[in-house]
Design an enzyme around this catalytic site. Sequence first.
Site, PDB file in Angstrom:
ATOM      1  N   LEU A 186     -14.998   6.068  -4.283  1.00 35.54           N
ATOM      2  CA  LEU A 186     -13.533   5.606  -4.167  1.00 35.54           C
ATOM      3  C   LEU A 186     -13.024   4.428  -5.158  1.00 35.54           C
ATOM      4  O   LEU A 186     -13.695   3.417  -5.108  1.00 35.54           O
ATOM      5  CB  LEU A 186     -13.468   4.952  -2.709  1.00 35.54           C
ATOM      6  CG  LEU A 186     -11.976   4.542  -2.400  1.00 35.54           C
ATOM      7  CD1 LEU A 186     -10.920   5.572  -2.350  1.00 35.54           C
ATOM      8  CD2 LEU A 186     -12.098   3.925  -0.917  1.00 35.54           C
ATOM      9  N   ARG A 200      -2.558  10.285   6.831  1.00 32.70           N
ATOM     10  CA  ARG A 200      -2.827   8.971   7.219  1.00 32.70           C
ATOM     11  C   ARG A 200      -2.083   8.144   6.008  1.00 32.70           C
ATOM     12  O   ARG A 200      -2.455   8.299   4.930  1.00 32.70           O
ATOM     13  CB  ARG A 200      -4.119   8.710   7.504  1.00 32.70           C
ATOM     14  CG  ARG A 200      -4.621   7.064   7.785  1.00 32.70           C
ATOM     15  CD  ARG A 200      -6.011   6.957   8.193  1.00 32.70           C
ATOM     16  NE  ARG A 200      -6.905   7.084   7.223  1.00 32.70           N
ATOM     17  CZ  ARG A 200      -7.035   6.207   6.089  1.00 32.70           C
ATOM     18  NH1 ARG A 200      -6.259   4.951   6.282  1.00 32.70           N
ATOM     19  NH2 ARG A 200      -7.997   6.397   5.247  1.00 32.70           N
ATOM     20  N   HIS A 212      -8.193  11.546  -1.175  1.00 30.57           N
ATOM     21  CA  HIS A 212      -7.611  10.416  -1.570  1.00 30.57           C
ATOM     22  C   HIS A 212      -7.329  10.717  -3.227  1.00 30.57           C
ATOM     23  O   HIS A 212      -8.247  11.204  -3.792  1.00 30.57           O
ATOM     24  CB  HIS A 212      -8.486   9.334  -1.541  1.00 30.57           C
ATOM     25  CG  HIS A 212      -8.068   7.910  -1.917  1.00 30.57           C
ATOM     26  ND1 HIS A 212      -7.937   7.693  -3.196  1.00 30.57           N
ATOM     27  CD2 HIS A 212      -8.075   6.824  -1.093  1.00 30.57           C
ATOM     28  CE1 HIS A 212      -7.426   6.499  -2.901  1.00 30.57           C
ATOM     29  NE2 HIS A 212      -7.669   5.840  -1.915  1.00 30.57           N
ATOM     30  N   GLU A 267      -6.564   2.326  -3.340  1.00 30.84           N
ATOM     31  CA  GLU A 267      -5.289   2.310  -3.483  1.00 30.84           C
ATOM     32  C   GLU A 267      -4.786   0.775  -3.742  1.00 30.84           C
ATOM     33  O   GLU A 267      -3.683   0.782  -4.345  1.00 30.84           O
ATOM     34  CB  GLU A 267      -4.718   2.816  -2.194  1.00 30.84           C
ATOM     35  CG  GLU A 267      -3.393   3.059  -2.185  1.00 30.84           C
ATOM     36  CD  GLU A 267      -3.027   3.806  -0.804  1.00 30.84           C
ATOM     37  OE1 GLU A 267      -3.527   5.110  -0.660  1.00 30.84           O
ATOM     38  OE2 GLU A 267      -2.034   3.703  -0.046  1.00 30.84           O
ATOM     39  N   ARG A 326      -0.711   9.520   0.263  1.00 29.90           N
ATOM     40  CA  ARG A 326      -1.977  10.106  -0.666  1.00 29.90           C
ATOM     41  C   ARG A 326      -1.743  11.625  -0.563  1.00 29.90           C
ATOM     42  O   ARG A 326      -2.338  12.176  -1.919  1.00 29.90           O
ATOM     43  CB  ARG A 326      -3.092   9.664   0.314  1.00 29.90           C
ATOM     44  CG  ARG A 326      -3.554   8.105  -0.010  1.00 29.90           C
ATOM     45  CD  ARG A 326      -4.643   7.808   0.993  1.00 29.90           C
ATOM     46  NE  ARG A 326      -4.978   6.525   0.721  1.00 29.90           N
ATOM     47  CZ  ARG A 326      -5.907   5.699   1.788  1.00 29.90           C
ATOM     48  NH1 ARG A 326      -6.448   6.532   2.546  1.00 29.90           N
ATOM     49  NH2 ARG A 326      -6.120   4.378   1.179  1.00 29.90           N
ATOM     50  N   HIS A 350     -11.516  12.319   1.578  1.00 32.62           N
ATOM     51  CA  HIS A 350     -11.473  11.039   2.201  1.00 32.62           C
ATOM     52  C   HIS A 350     -11.759  10.755   3.585  1.00 32.62           C
ATOM     53  O   HIS A 350     -12.264   9.911   4.083  1.00 32.62           O
ATOM     54  CB  HIS A 350     -10.507  10.176   1.550  1.00 32.62           C
ATOM     55  CG  HIS A 350     -10.612   8.604   1.610  1.00 32.62           C
ATOM     56  ND1 HIS A 350     -11.654   7.831   1.205  1.00 32.62           N
ATOM     57  CD2 HIS A 350      -9.549   7.793   2.334  1.00 32.62           C
ATOM     58  CE1 HIS A 350     -11.158   6.621   1.380  1.00 32.62           C
ATOM     59  NE2 HIS A 350     -10.114   6.503   2.015  1.00 32.62           N
ATOM     60  N   GLN A 391      -7.837  14.598   4.596  1.00 35.28           N
ATOM     61  CA  GLN A 391      -6.944  13.776   3.414  1.00 35.28           C
ATOM     62  C   GLN A 391      -7.858  13.609   2.170  1.00 35.28           C
ATOM     63  O   GLN A 391      -8.959  13.311   2.321  1.00 35.28           O
ATOM     64  CB  GLN A 391      -6.835  12.201   4.091  1.00 35.28           C
ATOM     65  CG  GLN A 391      -6.047  11.385   2.970  1.00 35.28           C
ATOM     66  CD  GLN A 391      -5.505  10.166   3.531  1.00 35.28           C
ATOM     67  OE1 GLN A 391      -6.221   9.279   3.777  1.00 35.28           O
ATOM     68  NE2 GLN A 391      -4.188   9.992   3.826  1.00 35.28           N
ATOM     69  N   PHE A 423       0.825  -1.179   0.129  1.00 30.28           N
ATOM     70  CA  PHE A 423       0.031  -0.054   0.089  1.00 30.28           C
ATOM     71  C   PHE A 423       1.034   1.462   0.118  1.00 30.28           C
ATOM     72  O   PHE A 423       2.079   1.084   0.363  1.00 30.28           O
ATOM     73  CB  PHE A 423      -0.829  -0.124   1.313  1.00 30.28           C
ATOM     74  CG  PHE A 423      -2.276  -0.115   0.901  1.00 30.28           C
ATOM     75  CD1 PHE A 423      -2.878  -1.086   0.221  1.00 30.28           C
ATOM     76  CD2 PHE A 423      -3.158   1.019   1.273  1.00 30.28           C
ATOM     77  CE1 PHE A 423      -4.262  -0.998  -0.019  1.00 30.28           C
ATOM     78  CE2 PHE A 423      -4.495   0.990   0.796  1.00 30.28           C
ATOM     79  CZ  PHE A 423      -5.073  -0.153   0.309  1.00 30.28           C
TER      80      PHE A 423
END
Lengths: 587, 257
Positions: free
Chosen positions: A241, A392, A231, A244, A289, A357, A229, A115
Amino acid sequence: MPVHDVVIVGGGGAGLRAAIAVAEKNPSLSIALVSKVYPMRSHTVAAEGGAAAVIKDFDSFENHIYDTISGGDWLVDQDAIELFVKEAPNEMIQMEHWGCPWSREPDGTVAVRPFGGMKKERTWFASDKTGFHMLHTLFQTSLKYSSIVPYDEWFATKLLVEDGRCQGVAALDLRTGRLEVIAGRSVVICTGGAGKVFPFTTNGAIKTGDGMSLAYRARVPLKDMEFVQYHPTGLPGTGILITEAARGEGGILVNSEGYRYLQDYDLGTPLDVTDPNHPVKKSMELGPRDRLSQAFIHEQKKGRTIKGKFGDVLHLDVRHLGEKRIDSKIPFVRELAKKYAGIDPVYEPIPIRPVLHYFMGGIDTDITGATTLPGLYAAGEVACVSINGANRLGSNSLTELLVFGARAGLAAADFALNQPPVDLAPLRKQVVDEDARITRAYLTKSGGTERISTIRTEMRDTMEEGAGIYRTDEGLKATCDKLAELRERFANISLDDRSFTYNTELISVLELDAMLDVAEVVAHSALARKESRGSHQRTDFPKRDDESYLRHSMAYRGEGSPRIDYKDVVITRWPPGERVYGQEQSK
Amino acid sequence: MTETDINTTIEEVATIELEVFRYRPEKASAPSFDTFTVPLHDEWVLLDALNHIKDEIDGSLSYRWSCRMGVCGSCGMMANGEAVLTCAAFLKDYAPGPIRIEPLANFPVARDLIVGMDDFMEKLNRVKPWVINENGKSVEEGEYLQTPEELDDYVQYTMCINCMLCYSACPIYGMEPSFIGPAALALAQRYNLDLRDHGNEERMDILSSDEGIWQCTFVGECSEVCPKHVDPAGAIQRYKVEATNNWWKSKLMPWSN
């Protein structure tokens, strides 16, 4: 009976994990699980990619800790991240024992995938519906405990504080429209984030910051709220979404010229998609991100984005993975792209843009989930421990709701056991007053002229304009002013629906009330932080400033605007350093 | 680009009529239909049209929704008599209209498009949808090994989002409300087939009862309507075969118990 030992507000991943923790610790404790939707509708359901925990021999706690601290641009509390990383594997194994259908390696062990921002593969996944499977596993498991009393479709409007302790909530039963006391010797807030204060978000309709507002109004500080955040890969228009994991499996990001633009933004050198070392961890498409979302804006300024019906887009290309791998590893991506973008990613690139996000900030808690108000706890996205700092890392939040959901549940149970029984009379009196407030403001009022949707849309637009990916003093001030205007106009709101049975318009106005609180705190916290760190980018203060701002912002409700104060970050073994991406292949 | 910009850049091409079921228990004892005209955008789903009505025309219209991406399971309704997730059904597919929107069939209506879920929640609970394993491993002993093939054996039945479309489509449930119903039975099978679970016998009482699998006459509507391809009808058939085999086994080989 409305009297319990522990009252949990929110029935998503964190709330369910907290409830199970209390039930397992002491079966004699009565638990109220209060949720504005049936628990399996909670937005944990929409998380796709996975949940991080060190499980493989090639990984280490040290790696997970360092990746998270640097990913969070050193605003992460290091005592919190250390215990989080160490407790994560057991929580994930517990989920496995409860039946979570984790994807597997051929030998039967749990599979992991890479990730963004992570040096090693450590993301556990259940296909690309990890949040869905975790939520349903927790929800179904929770059904076996008779001490968990569900209050499904009850909306908490106020924390009940007496004798300096939180002793329950005032909650509206959607079926009857009645406002009731739900009392407990401790309360845990697990209501999730507030993505709906922005116009383009991956978040569902229910993510309206209710719990943040509940705490804020009870004078509990909201921490690091300027860190929101984006995304990098949401679908244009809807904001749905695209996980990722699509990049973790090897998907690439390209601009209008078919160029892998991330190489221009200090994120490394691309390897060919046929290279066995692609994708390189902590590099290019597997950068963090915040940096990927910021790169979008730069491409847009350079005129290298693609015009779409819903504004500018870039392309996420997974075609080289082939149909078989797409169907086995990211089938939901294909389903969503076909349905909501009208393209089949097996044959065409997916149009994407950054979308709001996640809230790194939230209710200030310590590592047990305790807030500054005795008897009040919080966990999950609604809380800020903080393990997420200024940005994050993907797949830490699903694990966070397990580790800190369980911790907050246990701490709340301990607290409850040491308190005298609740005295209902003063709580009932508070609820009578609260009921009168709601009735007067929304149900019996005459003459209002504002519609919910007008104020909501204007709020979202001003948040995007002033408090989006890049921010300035001027833009933030304009947003703060606009929000103050909207707060005034909110007093002039009028509802079409004055009834009691499932008055969903009443719920919408209560949600808007909460969102206006959250929006104001985000904008004022962002205005006060005159530096750039992680997801908070000020074009007028483009550098990180550890001297002045290696600190958590703390927003307190005051008269008028929020008052912003600061609190030191806990630094133990990892002194502030540079965030380095794109270098891993040389190590 | 802001939300307002988006709304104005969308070309207003056409409109479509929605005939929406209304029931307000405090106002009227009988349901009625209200007709609303909404823009017909290619990318709009039925849920967008309902949101448009609530935001711009009549804020008193009540319905459930959240994720708008087909996974939270809240927004199931009847569209022209067919059970659908309104976030996954496109307006253009119903052109030129009108589209009749009603609450999920076979459930009591609480208000407008909101149905009562008590019965479903109670049935879900009765099939014990959790891992039963008295002598299970401790967390310290680590994960259970489960090969991809062992996962494949039940994973289809884990995909249920509890949207209840299958109950709306099931003619048996419509006639005999005591029937445990497709989703709950499929979830029972989900655990029965998971090697980590040892609850097969505990669930047998309810699954093999008068309200369980034997009521199903394999009409298959549930599997047709399921937005997540769970195939509850297949799960029920498979359980019937197992239950029959077990019955014969107990008759022919009583010592095997």
